[in-house]
Design a protein around this motif. Sequence first.
Motif, short mmCIF file in Angstrom:
data_model
loop_
_atom_site.label_atom_id
_atom_site.label_comp_id
_atom_site.label_asym_id
_atom_site.label_seq_id
_atom_site.Cartn_x
_atom_site.Cartn_y
_atom_site.Cartn_z
N ARG A 76 -8.03 2.18 -6.29
CA ARG A 76 -8.10 0.74 -6.00
C ARG A 76 -8.46 -0.05 -7.25
O ARG A 76 -7.88 -1.10 -7.52
CB ARG A 76 -9.13 0.48 -4.91
CG ARG A 76 -9.19 -1.00 -4.55
CD ARG A 76 -10.35 -1.33 -3.68
NE ARG A 76 -10.48 -2.78 -3.57
CZ ARG A 76 -11.50 -3.39 -2.99
NH1 ARG A 76 -12.45 -2.67 -2.46
NH2 ARG A 76 -11.55 -4.69 -2.93
N PHE A 77 -9.42 0.46 -8.02
CA PHE A 77 -9.82 -0.24 -9.26
C PHE A 77 -8.66 -0.30 -10.25
O PHE A 77 -8.37 -1.35 -10.81
CB PHE A 77 -11.01 0.48 -9.89
CG PHE A 77 -11.37 -0.03 -11.25
CD1 PHE A 77 -12.06 -1.23 -11.39
CD2 PHE A 77 -11.02 0.68 -12.39
CE1 PHE A 77 -12.40 -1.70 -12.65
CE2 PHE A 77 -11.35 0.21 -13.66
CZ PHE A 77 -12.04 -0.99 -13.78
N ALA A 78 -8.00 0.83 -10.47
CA ALA A 78 -6.90 0.86 -11.43
C ALA A 78 -5.68 0.11 -10.90
O ALA A 78 -4.95 -0.52 -11.67
CB ALA A 78 -6.53 2.31 -11.76
N GLY A 79 -5.45 0.20 -9.59
CA GLY A 79 -4.26 -0.42 -9.01
C GLY A 79 -4.29 -1.93 -8.99
O GLY A 79 -3.26 -2.56 -8.70
N GLU A 80 -5.45 -2.53 -9.27
CA GLU A 80 -5.50 -4.00 -9.32
C GLU A 80 -4.70 -4.57 -10.48
O GLU A 80 -4.28 -5.72 -10.45
CB GLU A 80 -6.97 -4.45 -9.41
CG GLU A 80 -7.76 -4.19 -8.14
CD GLU A 80 -9.21 -4.60 -8.27
OE1 GLU A 80 -9.62 -4.91 -9.43
OE2 GLU A 80 -9.93 -4.62 -7.27
N THR A 81 -4.50 -3.76 -11.54
CA THR A 81 -3.78 -4.24 -12.73
C THR A 81 -2.62 -3.33 -13.12
O THR A 81 -1.60 -3.81 -13.61
CB THR A 81 -4.74 -4.37 -13.92
OG1 THR A 81 -5.44 -3.13 -14.10
CG2 THR A 81 -5.76 -5.47 -13.68
N ALA A 82 -2.76 -2.03 -12.92
CA ALA A 82 -1.72 -1.09 -13.36
C ALA A 82 -0.64 -0.98 -12.29
O ALA A 82 -0.92 -1.03 -11.09
CB ALA A 82 -2.33 0.29 -13.62
N PHE A 105 -1.23 4.86 -2.13
CA PHE A 105 -1.74 4.09 -3.25
C PHE A 105 -1.39 2.62 -3.11
O PHE A 105 -2.16 1.75 -3.52
CB PHE A 105 -1.19 4.64 -4.57
CG PHE A 105 -1.83 5.94 -5.01
CD1 PHE A 105 -2.72 6.60 -4.17
CD2 PHE A 105 -1.56 6.48 -6.25
CE1 PHE A 105 -3.32 7.80 -4.57
CE2 PHE A 105 -2.15 7.67 -6.66
CZ PHE A 105 -3.03 8.32 -5.81
N ALA A 106 -0.22 2.33 -2.55
CA ALA A 106 0.14 0.94 -2.31
C ALA A 106 -0.80 0.30 -1.30
O ALA A 106 -1.16 -0.88 -1.41
CB ALA A 106 1.58 0.86 -1.80
N SER A 107 -1.22 1.08 -0.32
CA SER A 107 -2.19 0.59 0.66
C SER A 107 -3.54 0.31 0.02
O SER A 107 -4.17 -0.71 0.27
CB SER A 107 -2.33 1.60 1.80
OG SER A 107 -3.32 1.19 2.73
N LEU A 108 -3.99 1.24 -0.83
CA LEU A 108 -5.29 1.07 -1.50
C LEU A 108 -5.29 -0.15 -2.43
O LEU A 108 -6.33 -0.79 -2.61
CB LEU A 108 -5.64 2.33 -2.30
CG LEU A 108 -6.12 3.52 -1.50
CD1 LEU A 108 -6.13 4.78 -2.35
CD2 LEU A 108 -7.52 3.26 -0.94
N ALA A 109 -4.14 -0.45 -3.01
CA ALA A 109 -4.05 -1.60 -3.92
C ALA A 109 -4.11 -2.92 -3.18
O ALA A 109 -4.40 -3.96 -3.79
CB ALA A 109 -2.77 -1.52 -4.75
N ARG A 110 -3.88 -2.91 -1.87
CA ARG A 110 -3.79 -4.16 -1.11
C ARG A 110 -4.88 -4.30 -0.05
O ARG A 110 -5.03 -5.39 0.53
CB ARG A 110 -2.41 -4.25 -0.42
CG ARG A 110 -1.27 -4.43 -1.41
CD ARG A 110 0.07 -4.19 -0.75
NE ARG A 110 1.17 -4.51 -1.66
CZ ARG A 110 1.63 -3.70 -2.59
NH1 ARG A 110 1.08 -2.50 -2.74
NH2 ARG A 110 2.62 -4.05 -3.38
N LEU A 111 -5.62 -3.24 0.22
CA LEU A 111 -6.65 -3.26 1.26
C LEU A 111 -7.98 -2.78 0.70
O LEU A 111 -8.01 -2.06 -0.30
CB LEU A 111 -6.25 -2.37 2.44
CG LEU A 111 -5.01 -2.74 3.25
CD1 LEU A 111 -4.73 -1.65 4.27
CD2 LEU A 111 -5.19 -4.08 3.93
N PRO A 112 -9.09 -3.15 1.32
CA PRO A 112 -10.37 -2.54 0.96
C PRO A 112 -10.33 -1.03 1.17
O PRO A 112 -9.54 -0.52 1.96
CB PRO A 112 -11.36 -3.21 1.93
CG PRO A 112 -10.71 -4.49 2.31
CD PRO A 112 -9.23 -4.21 2.34
#
Length: 305
Positions: free
Chosen positions: A25-31, A85-92
């Motif tokens: 989630r932390f990395a997926g906010e930008t990468a 991973f797409a879910s983690l990037a968009r949800l808590p």
Amino acid sequence: MNIYKAILFTLISSLLFAAMAALVRFAGETAPLGQVVFFRAAFGVVPITLLVLFRGQLSQMIRTRRVLGHGGRGLFSVGGMFLHFASLARLPVVDATAFSFVSPLATVVLSAIFLKERVRIYRWSAVILGFVGVLVMLWPHFDPSRYAGFATTATAIGAMCGLAGAIINAGAVIQTRRLTDTETTSSIVFYFSLFCALAGLSTLPFGWIWPTPSQLAALIATGLIGGLSHIFLTESYRNAPQSIVAPFNYTTMLWALVIGYVFFGEVPLPLVLVGASIIAVAGLIVVFRERQLGRRDIDSAPPAA
């Protein structure tokens, strides 16, 4: 078969998966998503490589008799990883983890259908009870206003990806269980990482970023922790039927609650705590029942000649 060893490995794997989810989630906010998948897979093979080198079993990691079997699992794994991973990037983290619990429930059903595992009523009851616990935890999130404009909002996309990824991952679990009959843990993890790394690398032309030191550290840690969690998970399948260890996958939710609170300020609601307690009871039912069956087998008289 070693039921208690399988349960222990599942609990360890659950903790590592929750930590990996927070890093994703932390990395997926930008990468970009493909870049996160690549680092998860490429560095995920490092722990298993070090392990087989220590044991002097490097050839076992590469050697396989079921290339097509690994290919089938790779397809499931790639789809499940991208969607999760797409879910983690968009949800808590808590929300995305909750959606992922469709997978263990689907796996028990698929194990009975495709693997012909004998699932007794007690295990079915425990899984159903665990499902009730998941519903209780999800209940606070059933807010229609939260999903207004379902087709276009980021949360809606995250929810759809989470549910779809969970179902696809159930297929990967079944294929893993089949592979453990002939393949080593190291080869299963190696070919899983290879397929996912190639899939992630194929997205390079679509715009990867140059990560900052903190982002790079998070991406690498995602792979290392994910690799360790995968080793423990695969070993749990080797030591007991999936229908036994599946309820213990719910402990990932407990770790997600702690991580979400500490690192993202997510305060668990009372219903979430109630649901977690229900899930813990479901796991204890499985342990108690299997212990009863083990004692019964030991105490029973040998068959006549």
